[in-house]
Enzyme design. Structure first.
Site, PDB file in Angstrom:
ATOM      1  N   LYS A 113      -4.418  -1.392  15.982  1.00  0.00           N
ATOM      2  CA  LYS A 113      -5.194  -0.740  14.929  1.00  0.00           C
ATOM      3  C   LYS A 113      -6.407  -0.003  15.490  1.00  0.00           C
ATOM      4  CE  LYS A 113      -2.972  -1.722  11.109  1.00  0.00           C
ATOM      5  NZ  LYS A 113      -2.288  -0.629  10.372  1.00  0.00           N
ATOM      6  N   TYR A 122      -2.334  -6.990  16.916  1.00  0.00           N
ATOM      7  CA  TYR A 122      -2.605  -6.178  15.729  1.00  0.00           C
ATOM      8  C   TYR A 122      -3.918  -5.410  15.862  1.00  0.00           C
ATOM      9  CZ  TYR A 122      -3.452  -5.340  10.690  1.00  0.00           C
ATOM     10  OH  TYR A 122      -3.719  -4.780   9.458  1.00  0.00           O
ATOM     11  N   THR A 182      -1.515  -7.526   0.165  1.00  0.00           N
ATOM     12  CA  THR A 182      -0.195  -7.061   0.575  1.00  0.00           C
ATOM     13  C   THR A 182       0.578  -8.239   1.160  1.00  0.00           C
ATOM     14  OG1 THR A 182      -0.803  -6.524   2.864  1.00  0.00           O
ATOM     15  CG2 THR A 182      -1.211  -4.820   1.187  1.00  0.00           C
ATOM     16  N   ASP A 206      10.942   3.511   4.672  1.00  0.00           N
ATOM     17  CA  ASP A 206      10.781   2.070   4.848  1.00  0.00           C
ATOM     18  C   ASP A 206      12.064   1.514   5.448  1.00  0.00           C
ATOM     19  OD1 ASP A 206      10.387  -0.866   4.319  1.00  0.00           O
ATOM     20  OD2 ASP A 206       8.624  -0.088   3.274  1.00  0.00           O
ATOM     21  N   ASN A 224       1.582   4.430   7.527  1.00  0.00           N
ATOM     22  CA  ASN A 224       1.140   3.194   6.888  1.00  0.00           C
ATOM     23  C   ASN A 224       1.936   1.961   7.313  1.00  0.00           C
ATOM     24  OD1 ASN A 224       0.063   1.535   4.404  1.00  0.00           O
ATOM     25  ND2 ASN A 224       2.290   1.569   4.146  1.00  0.00           N
ATOM     26  N   LEU A 264       0.815  -1.206   0.000  1.00  0.00           N
ATOM     27  CA  LEU A 264       0.000   0.000   0.000  1.00  0.00           C
ATOM     28  C   LEU A 264       0.855   1.265   0.000  1.00  0.00           C
ATOM     29  CD1 LEU A 264      -2.793  -0.979   2.546  1.00  0.00           C
ATOM     30  CD2 LEU A 264      -3.125  -0.443   0.136  1.00  0.00           C
TER      31      LEU A 264
END
Length: 302
Positions: free
Chosen positions: A174, A170, A204, A37, A99, A18
């Protein structure tokens, strides 16, 4: 046609998936992009500078403007470095797209402390670290009398909005990101900054960690070639939220394929009121008897 001409964006986790899609489209729409990154694996292990630099080279080859920053979003100082790099290279910062993420799926009974800490660090702290420094920059600009038109786009997920078995770390991170976004929208409005959150569902490296998921997603490609799980389907919403003339703030959007869902969380769907006194346990036995009794009554929609 979208327009990000003259705007500068930091995009974390932009070496693949993404983030890469966001970086390429932002640059094609005229934005200068800091491509962040650290180059780790889907579980966060390892480091590799090449993904960030490869995206920068791809942008430059297409005539765009970008610079790489290879560093972990879990490092508070790295958040400051990214903001400083954007300002030193391009003269300003207008957009932060948070992201970056990893997966270390495990049921609660099997979850280790390290698996909890690493996932929460990359997702939740990894949002806060660059956001803190971007917020401080925008506040400084506003107090100096310079006009600010900023946009923050954060990344939650269906797991964070609805819960998903095996993803306590996770999902918790989130969910925290969605709440963090609402706080950011309220705090930063005074400085000319909007904040919104997306909950994307796309093909992804993370989604493909589930065995057989690739085949399941490929099976949904339509006869005319439309892939509802392509990361490129998510990016237009992110680019729209990043535009200088976008008026929306403090919202959460689910996004997959051609679907965008405007989400609202934790709204009161039913009330149980007792006038003039608190409830007793015995009274609650009767009053709340109709509530769902199985966790399976709640399910994700994306």
């Amino acid at each position: 046609m979208g327009n990000l001409q003259g705007r500068t964006a930091i995009i974390t986790g932009a070496g693949r998936g993404l983030g890469r899609s966001h970086a390429l489209r932002f640059a094609s729409l005229g934005a200068s992009v800091v491509v962040n990154d650290a180059g780790g694996g889907p579980d966060g292990a390892g480091a590799d500078a090449s993904p960030a630099h490869e995206v920068v080279e791809e942008i430059r080859a297409a005539g765009g403007t970008a610079v790489a920053y290879v560093g972990s979003v879990t490092d508070w100082a790295a958040g400051a470095d990214m903001v400083e790099l954007a300002v030193s290279e391009f003269g300003r910062l207008d957009v932060l797209v948070a992201n970056a993420g990893i997966l270390r799926d495990r049921t609660l009974a099997n979850l280790s402390e390290e698996e909890w800490d690493s996932v929460v660090a990359v997702h939740l702290k990894g949002h806060v670290a660059p956001l803190h420094h971007a917020a401080a920059y925008w506040r400084s600009e506003s107090k100096a009398g310079r006009e600010v038109n900023g946009s923050v786009i954060t990344t939650s997920s269906g797991s964070g909005l609805f819960g998903n078995p095996g993803q306590a770390n996770y999902a918790a991170a989130k969910a925290g990101i969605a709440a963090l976004t609402l706080v950011a929208a309220r705090e930063l409005e005074r400085y000319g900054v909007r904040a919104n959150c997306i909950a994307p569902a796309a093909r992804t490296r993370l989604t493909l960690q589930t065995p057989g998921m690739g085949e399941r997603l490929d099976a949904q490609i339509t006869e005319d070639g439309f892939d509802p799980w392509a990361p490129e389907n998510i990016t237009p919403l992110v680019a729209w939220l990043a535009q200088a003339d976008c008026p929306v703030s403090g919202q959460v959007f689910a996004n997959r394929g051609g679907h965008i869902g405007h989400m609202q969380g934790w709204t009161e769907v039913e009330a149980f009121d007792k006038d003039g006194a608190a409830w007793t346990e015995d009274e609650l036995d009767s009053a709340l008897a109709g509530l769902p009794t199985a966790a399976s009554s709640y399910s994700t929609t994306i």
